[in-house]
Scaffold this active site. Structure first.
Site, short mmCIF file in Angstrom:
data_model
loop_
_atom_site.label_atom_id
_atom_site.label_comp_id
_atom_site.label_asym_id
_atom_site.label_seq_id
_atom_site.Cartn_x
_atom_site.Cartn_y
_atom_site.Cartn_z
N HIS A 101 0.76 -0.66 0.30
CA HIS A 101 0.10 -0.18 0.59
C HIS A 101 0.77 1.27 -0.04
O HIS A 101 0.82 2.45 -0.62
CB HIS A 101 -1.10 -0.27 1.33
CG HIS A 101 -1.68 1.70 1.48
ND1 HIS A 101 -3.00 1.41 0.95
CD2 HIS A 101 -1.77 2.68 1.81
CE1 HIS A 101 -3.49 2.79 0.87
NE2 HIS A 101 -2.30 3.52 2.07
N GLU A 102 1.82 1.35 1.11
CA GLU A 102 2.45 2.47 0.78
C GLU A 102 3.81 2.81 -0.58
O GLU A 102 4.25 3.65 -0.96
CB GLU A 102 3.81 2.14 2.14
CG GLU A 102 3.18 2.41 3.59
CD GLU A 102 2.14 3.39 3.63
OE1 GLU A 102 2.25 4.78 2.82
OE2 GLU A 102 0.64 3.20 4.32
N HIS A 132 3.20 9.08 -6.86
CA HIS A 132 3.76 9.89 -6.77
C HIS A 132 5.06 9.84 -8.05
O HIS A 132 5.24 11.03 -8.92
CB HIS A 132 5.12 10.45 -5.50
CG HIS A 132 5.75 11.15 -5.45
ND1 HIS A 132 6.97 11.06 -4.66
CD2 HIS A 132 5.86 12.34 -6.05
CE1 HIS A 132 7.53 12.66 -5.24
NE2 HIS A 132 6.62 13.20 -5.88
N HIS A 150 1.93 4.67 -2.72
CA HIS A 150 1.54 5.96 -3.15
C HIS A 150 2.82 6.14 -3.75
O HIS A 150 3.00 7.42 -4.00
CB HIS A 150 2.02 6.66 -1.92
CG HIS A 150 0.51 7.03 -1.22
ND1 HIS A 150 -0.38 6.82 -1.16
CD2 HIS A 150 -0.04 6.05 0.80
CE1 HIS A 150 -1.68 6.41 0.02
NE2 HIS A 150 -0.76 6.02 0.49
#
Length: 228
Positions: A97-98, A105, A101
């Site tokens: 999940h991280e 980006h 991100h």
């Protein structure tokens, strides 16, 4: 709206407690589901970044629990110690999940870009907002404009919580799609990761609902003062 707001606020608080409790129990459950591939959260994260062609993001360990986050300013995926070192379905879900991100980006995902632009404004607003709102309520009859200023500031933080929703859901969708397409997990592990991320996302829904309800409450106080 006073009585109605108290009922609504109570319902949201109850829902928040239920979601938080459920999330905790889900992560405890899936933390016991060890990955058949034997990979740690850090290894999962590094592979997802590599598979997405991202070479300039570091995966690092950060102290504490539930401290996992992606920092776009220094391009680091920060994983809590339990996620970084452990080799279970919950750790895999959070790590992926991280990294979702980080992928957002890298491709310039518009909702993440908007949220990032609001971060410094929200940080400043959070330092003064409650004091301005409190003073605005106390001075509602003599200086109602102060409460209006507080409402505008609070509206920015509410907007931030709303924009956070698509950012978090998209990151989870990217994580789950990668885990499945790359056959990283067994069917049972994949189902556990999906369930864990589903409940994690609901915490952001509760936060957004609470922020919207509180904003409407302050607006009602200001509107009432104008009628009087």
């Amino acid at each position: 709206m006073g009585g109605g707001y108290l009922i609504l606020a109570g319902a949201i608080m109850l829902f928040s407690w239920m979601v938080s409790s459920k999330l905790k129990s889900k992560f405890e459950l899936y933390s016991k589901l060890q990955l058949r591939n034997g990979m740690s959260g850090a290894e999962i994260a590094e592979k997802m970044l590599a598979d997405n062609g991202i070479r300039d993001v570091r995966v690092i360990s950060t102290p504490g629990q539930l401290t996992d986050h992606y920092n776009p300013s220094d391009k680091t995926v920060n994983l809590s110690e339990a996620v970084y070192n452990h080799r279970n379905a919950a750790a895999a879900a959070v790590a992926a999940h991280e990294c979702g991100h980080a992928v957002q980006h890298a491709i310039g995902y518009e909702w993440l870009t908007m949220r990032s632009k609001l971060v410094p404004i929200v940080n400043i607003a959070s330092s003064y907002m409650q004091w301005i709102l409190l003073a605005g309520i106390l001075m509602i009859r003599t200086f109602p404009q102060l409460l209006l200023v507080g409402i505008i500031i609070f509206a920015v933080t509410t907007l931030f919580s709303i924009i956070t929703l698509p950012v978090e859901y998209d990151a989870s969708n990217r994580a789950l799609a990668w885990l499945e397409n790359k056959h990283m997990l067994t069917q049972e592990e994949q189902a556990g990761a999906k369930d864990a991320l589903k409940w994690a996302a609901r915490t952001y829904v509760v936060a957004a609902l609470g922020s919207i309800a509180t904003l409407l409450y302050y607006i009602s106080i200001y509107s009432g003062s104008r009628r009087n």
